[in-house]
Design a protein around this motif. Structure first.
Motif, PDB file in Angstrom:
ATOM      1  N   ILE A 267       0.939  -1.199  -0.105  1.00 51.69           N
ATOM      2  CA  ILE A 267       0.036  -0.200  -0.164  1.00 51.69           C
ATOM      3  C   ILE A 267       0.886   1.193   0.053  1.00 51.69           C
ATOM      4  O   ILE A 267       0.635   2.261  -0.610  1.00 51.69           O
ATOM      5  CB  ILE A 267      -0.923  -0.019   1.300  1.00 51.69           C
ATOM      6  CG1 ILE A 267      -2.012  -1.102   0.988  1.00 51.69           C
ATOM      7  CG2 ILE A 267      -1.537   1.578   1.343  1.00 51.69           C
ATOM      8  CD1 ILE A 267      -2.796  -1.380   2.417  1.00 51.69           C
ATOM      9  N   VAL A 273      -4.530  -1.327  -6.305  1.00 46.00           N
ATOM     10  CA  VAL A 273      -5.413  -1.949  -5.229  1.00 46.00           C
ATOM     11  C   VAL A 273      -6.017  -3.184  -5.856  1.00 46.00           C
ATOM     12  O   VAL A 273      -6.246  -4.446  -5.151  1.00 46.00           O
ATOM     13  CB  VAL A 273      -6.261  -0.865  -4.831  1.00 46.00           C
ATOM     14  CG1 VAL A 273      -7.487  -0.551  -6.010  1.00 46.00           C
ATOM     15  CG2 VAL A 273      -7.275  -1.483  -3.631  1.00 46.00           C
ATOM     16  N   TYR A 311      -8.363   3.878  -3.249  1.00 51.25           N
ATOM     17  CA  TYR A 311      -7.674   4.212  -1.896  1.00 51.25           C
ATOM     18  C   TYR A 311      -8.062   5.707  -1.535  1.00 51.25           C
ATOM     19  O   TYR A 311      -8.476   6.509  -2.445  1.00 51.25           O
ATOM     20  CB  TYR A 311      -6.155   4.522  -2.203  1.00 51.25           C
ATOM     21  CG  TYR A 311      -5.352   3.200  -2.396  1.00 51.25           C
ATOM     22  CD1 TYR A 311      -5.279   2.231  -1.579  1.00 51.25           C
ATOM     23  CD2 TYR A 311      -4.285   3.003  -3.464  1.00 51.25           C
ATOM     24  CE1 TYR A 311      -4.669   0.976  -1.570  1.00 51.25           C
ATOM     25  CE2 TYR A 311      -3.633   1.733  -3.701  1.00 51.25           C
ATOM     26  CZ  TYR A 311      -3.829   0.615  -2.733  1.00 51.25           C
ATOM     27  OH  TYR A 311      -3.232  -0.363  -2.852  1.00 51.25           O
ATOM     28  N   THR A 315      -8.062   0.476   1.954  1.00 50.80           N
ATOM     29  CA  THR A 315      -6.970   0.001   2.747  1.00 50.80           C
ATOM     30  C   THR A 315      -7.604  -0.897   3.898  1.00 50.80           C
ATOM     31  O   THR A 315      -7.134  -2.018   4.133  1.00 50.80           O
ATOM     32  CB  THR A 315      -5.911   0.906   3.357  1.00 50.80           C
ATOM     33  OG1 THR A 315      -6.649   1.887   4.083  1.00 50.80           O
ATOM     34  CG2 THR A 315      -5.133   1.532   2.146  1.00 50.80           C
ATOM     35  N   SER A 319      -7.134  -4.750   4.351  1.00 51.14           N
ATOM     36  CA  SER A 319      -6.612  -5.495   5.828  1.00 51.14           C
ATOM     37  C   SER A 319      -7.768  -6.672   6.338  1.00 51.14           C
ATOM     38  O   SER A 319      -7.288  -7.494   6.801  1.00 51.14           O
ATOM     39  CB  SER A 319      -6.536  -4.181   6.598  1.00 51.14           C
ATOM     40  OG  SER A 319      -6.231  -4.679   7.963  1.00 51.14           O
TER      41      SER A 319
END
Length: 425
Positions: A267, A273, A311, A315, A319
């Motif tokens: 990241i 992504v 983004y 993120t 995660s």
């Protein structure tokens, strides 16, 4: 003084060249070839800032050959042909020392661009030196790769980086006039990420930001001047493959801490992504599979979500998915099953489909026995009937073996109950 420090102190001889002893040390694999001037076409493969361009320049200087440079970023086939024509006229046809053609970032050349180099390399019109941060096995066409030797440059270690700093303070005229004390170097080395060029750039930034000629380099000073560490991560280079590999292996190894760390590295490095989400989607099936089928659903939803959101909010979703996959039960049974089945297909060829399993849309096909004796499962109790679904030549072959986890243990019991001895795990 617009020229960067890294360029001002670029080594001109092997004696000044730091590191890569396995290549250019006393017993290095390139040392004697350079001294004798017998240079093969070669590919220099290594991380950014490890001396690939510098080494190419030194090879040309030591061997006293004409030196031509192209950058794959802004050169095309026309540029290549022009340089080859110049090289042929300059020496390739008339002297024993053919010119050197150095191509920086050769991995960025397309197949057609690389093809245009083949004749020149094959006939000795030029000696090609290519520099790349990517694995040549993947990025250089086989025909060109077979005509070149590949030499690997290693990332600079702590001792190498400190030598670069010391050499810069001695060699550079501007720094010679400064009283510089290297009290601490940890921050400089950490910010460099093993990249010598980046190390010298940060060092010069710190020096230029200070008033006066007496400067003490400390970690605190370096971190205060270099506000943000640009993470070492080449989205199109070797780091791209190494870090995604570490990420997937952390998920496979059920370590959420490792997974989140390597995710953060990607990241912060600006990785696409969708690339990250796509790899998690693959892992959900390859590494988790039927041990937790919901993992595939979550990974697919993650891909859809981050594609829509992007983004920085993506993120959080990445995660969540990474942690879920890492903490899921694991099974590669589906992956192994299709692998074994594909191998069997390669070994046995196009085996005939049993007549009972063939479709019979026409009278002729029915007359030939297509679909004959096929047992329709839904006509039987529990929607199941004993039958054979493999070609005669591989009857009895087992491809799928359930993994040892709660979900697949239940599948194993189901298959044993249905198929009796056929599925004896």
């Amino acid at each position: 003084m617009n020229e960067p420090l890294a360029e001002r102190v670029r080594p001109k001889t092997l004696e000044d060249y730091i590191s890569q002893n396995h290549l250019v040390g006393e017993n290095g694999s390139l040392t004697h070839q350079i001294k004798k001037g017998i240079i093969p076409s070669l590919i220099l493969w290594g991380p950014p800032g490890t001396g690939k361009t510098t080494l190419a320049n030194i090879i040309a200087e030591e061997s006293k050959r004409p030196f031509y440079i192209l950058s794959a970023i802004n050169s095309g086939v026309k540029d290549i042909r022009e340089v080859i024509d110049k090289a042929k006229q300059a020496g390739g046809l008339f002297t024993s020392k053919n010119p050197i053609l150095f191509i920086d970032e050769i991995h960025r050349f397309s197949k057609s661009q690389q093809d245009s180099l083949l004749a020149a390399v094959e006939k000795g019109w030029v000696t090609l030196i290519g520099a790349t941060t990517e694995n040549p096995s993947f990025e250089v066409i086989p025909a060109l790769l077979s005509r070149c030797q590949v030499y690997v440059l290693n990332a600079f270690g702590k001792e190498d980086l400190e030598k670069l700093l010391e050499r810069a303070m001695i060699k550079d005229r501007y720094l010679q006039n400064k009283n510089i004390k290297l009290t601490e170097t940890e921050a400089l080395l950490r910010l460099s990420g093993g990249d010598g060029r980046k190390l010298l750039n940060v060092f010069e930034l710190v020096i230029n930001s200070e008033q006066g000629d007496t400067i003490e380099i400390t970690d605190e000073l370096v971190l205060s001047k270099a506000q943000k560490n640009t993470v070492l991560y080449d989205k199109t280079g070797e780091q791209h493959y190494d870090i995604i590999s570490a990420f997937i292996k952390s998920i496979r190894g059920s370590d959420p801490n490792g997974a989140v760390y390597w995710l953060a590295r990607m990241i912060e490095g600006g990785e696409d992504v969708k690339f990250i989400a796509r790899r998690m989607l693959i892992s959900a099936s390859e590494d988790i599979g039927l041990a937790n089928p919901t993992a595939l659903v979550i990974a697919n939803n993650t891909f859809q979500a981050v594609t829509t959101i992007g983004y920085p909010e993506a993120t959080i979703i990445l995660s969540q998915c990474a942690i879920y996959l890492a903490t899921s039960a694991k099974s590669n049974a589906s992956y192994m099953a299709i692998g074994k089945a594909q191998q069997t297909v390669k070994q046995t060829g196009n085996l005939s489909v049993p007549l009972a399993l063939r479709n019979a849309p026409s009278k002729l096909m029915k007359d030939l026995g297509y679909g004959e004796n096929y047992k329709y499962a839904h006509d039987y109790e529990n929607n199941f009937v004993m039958a054979e679904f493999l070609p005669d030549e591989i009857v009895g072959t087992s491809f799928y073996k359930p993994g040892n986890n709660q979900r697949e243990n239940a599948l194993s019991d189901f298959l044993k109950k249905r198929w009796k001895d056929k599925y004896d795990f």
